[in-house]
Write a protein that holds these residues in place. Structure first.
Motif, mmCIF file in Angstrom:
data_model
loop_
_atom_site.group_PDB
_atom_site.id
_atom_site.type_symbol
_atom_site.label_atom_id
_atom_site.label_comp_id
_atom_site.label_asym_id
_atom_site.label_seq_id
_atom_site.Cartn_x
_atom_site.Cartn_y
_atom_site.Cartn_z
ATOM 1 N N THR A 87 -50.898 48.811 -37.138
ATOM 2 C CA THR A 87 -51.571 49.845 -36.357
ATOM 3 C C THR A 87 -52.912 50.192 -36.997
ATOM 4 O O THR A 87 -53.127 49.947 -38.194
ATOM 5 N N ALA A 88 -53.778 50.774 -36.207
ATOM 6 C CA ALA A 88 -55.080 51.196 -36.719
ATOM 7 C C ALA A 88 -54.910 52.227 -37.835
ATOM 8 O O ALA A 88 -55.643 52.216 -38.827
ATOM 9 N N GLN A 89 -53.923 53.116 -37.684
ATOM 10 C CA GLN A 89 -53.663 54.118 -38.712
ATOM 11 C C GLN A 89 -53.225 53.468 -40.020
ATOM 12 O O GLN A 89 -53.683 53.850 -41.106
ATOM 13 N N SER A 90 -52.338 52.471 -39.927
ATOM 14 C CA SER A 90 -51.898 51.768 -41.130
ATOM 15 C C SER A 90 -53.064 51.040 -41.786
ATOM 16 O O SER A 90 -53.203 51.046 -43.012
ATOM 17 N N VAL A 118 -54.809 51.127 -45.586
ATOM 18 C CA VAL A 118 -55.026 49.921 -46.392
ATOM 19 C C VAL A 118 -56.480 49.862 -46.843
ATOM 20 O O VAL A 118 -56.770 49.650 -48.025
ATOM 21 N N VAL A 119 -57.400 50.057 -45.911
ATOM 22 C CA VAL A 119 -58.828 50.002 -46.243
ATOM 23 C C VAL A 119 -59.178 51.089 -47.247
ATOM 24 O O VAL A 119 -59.908 50.845 -48.218
ATOM 25 N N LEU A 127 -66.009 44.082 -40.884
ATOM 26 C CA LEU A 127 -65.195 44.327 -39.692
ATOM 27 C C LEU A 127 -64.781 45.787 -39.668
ATOM 28 O O LEU A 127 -64.665 46.425 -40.713
ATOM 29 N N SER A 128 -64.511 46.300 -38.479
ATOM 30 C CA SER A 128 -64.021 47.665 -38.348
ATOM 31 C C SER A 128 -62.524 47.702 -38.656
ATOM 32 O O SER A 128 -61.843 46.665 -38.653
ATOM 33 N N SER A 129 -62.008 48.885 -38.877
ATOM 34 C CA SER A 129 -60.562 49.042 -39.117
ATOM 35 C C SER A 129 -59.757 48.559 -37.917
ATOM 36 O O SER A 129 -58.695 47.956 -38.082
ATOM 37 N N VAL A 151 -49.264 42.271 -49.208
ATOM 38 C CA VAL A 151 -49.641 41.250 -48.231
ATOM 39 C C VAL A 151 -50.675 41.803 -47.237
ATOM 40 O O VAL A 151 -51.680 41.129 -46.970
ATOM 41 N N PRO A 152 -50.497 43.013 -46.681
ATOM 42 C CA PRO A 152 -51.536 43.529 -45.771
ATOM 43 C C PRO A 152 -52.897 43.702 -46.465
ATOM 44 O O PRO A 152 -53.934 43.454 -45.849
#
Length: 134
Positions: A50-53, A57-58, A38-40, A24-25
């Motif tokens: 979170t940005a780390q998560s 994903v990216v 877009l940025s992370s 889903v993410p």
């Protein structure tokens, strides 16, 4: 009841996206990137992780050739991600499954009641203070 509805939706989406190799993410990330790069950090805010998560994903989507981003930031640390042709194709396929689930989700609500529900959920979101306000 809202949590139960969210849990049921997440479960159905997990099941529909799994055969496509998406979580889903990851799907949400692809969907947010559809209009443009877009940025992370921007993606993380949009997916509520979170940005780390989101970075993980990216990175996983990038390894699969579904998104692209520069290895080095043009300035600062921002390295926007964007959909590749393969990412757009997979998103289109996943969208069909997700849209069918969304249609099933609102089937039990009569026409104008859907608009009312959306308005009421928006009102709830607007009136709840953020965690920073606590």
């Amino acid at each position: 009841m809202l949590k139960q509805a969210q849990s049921a939706l997440r479960s159905r989406m997990d099941g529909a996206l799994r055969p496509l190799g998406l979580t889903v993410p990851q799907y949400a990330c692809l969907e947010l990137l559809e209009p443009g790069p877009l940025s992370s950090a921007e993606l993380a805010r949009g997916v509520f992780v979170t940005a780390q998560s989101m970075n993980a994903v990216v990175k996983s989507l990038q390894e699969r050739g579904l998104v692209a981003r520069d290895d080095v930031a043009a300035s600062g640390r921002r390295r926007p991600a964007e959909l590749t042709a393969a990412g757009r194709a997979l998103l289109a396929e996943a969208d069909g499954s997700v849209r069918r689930i969304e249609a099933q989700m609102v089937e039990a609500i009569a026409g104008t009641d859907v608009d009312r529900l959306v308005d009421e959920l928006a009102a709830i979101a607007t009136h709840l203070p953020s965690a920073a306000d606590d």
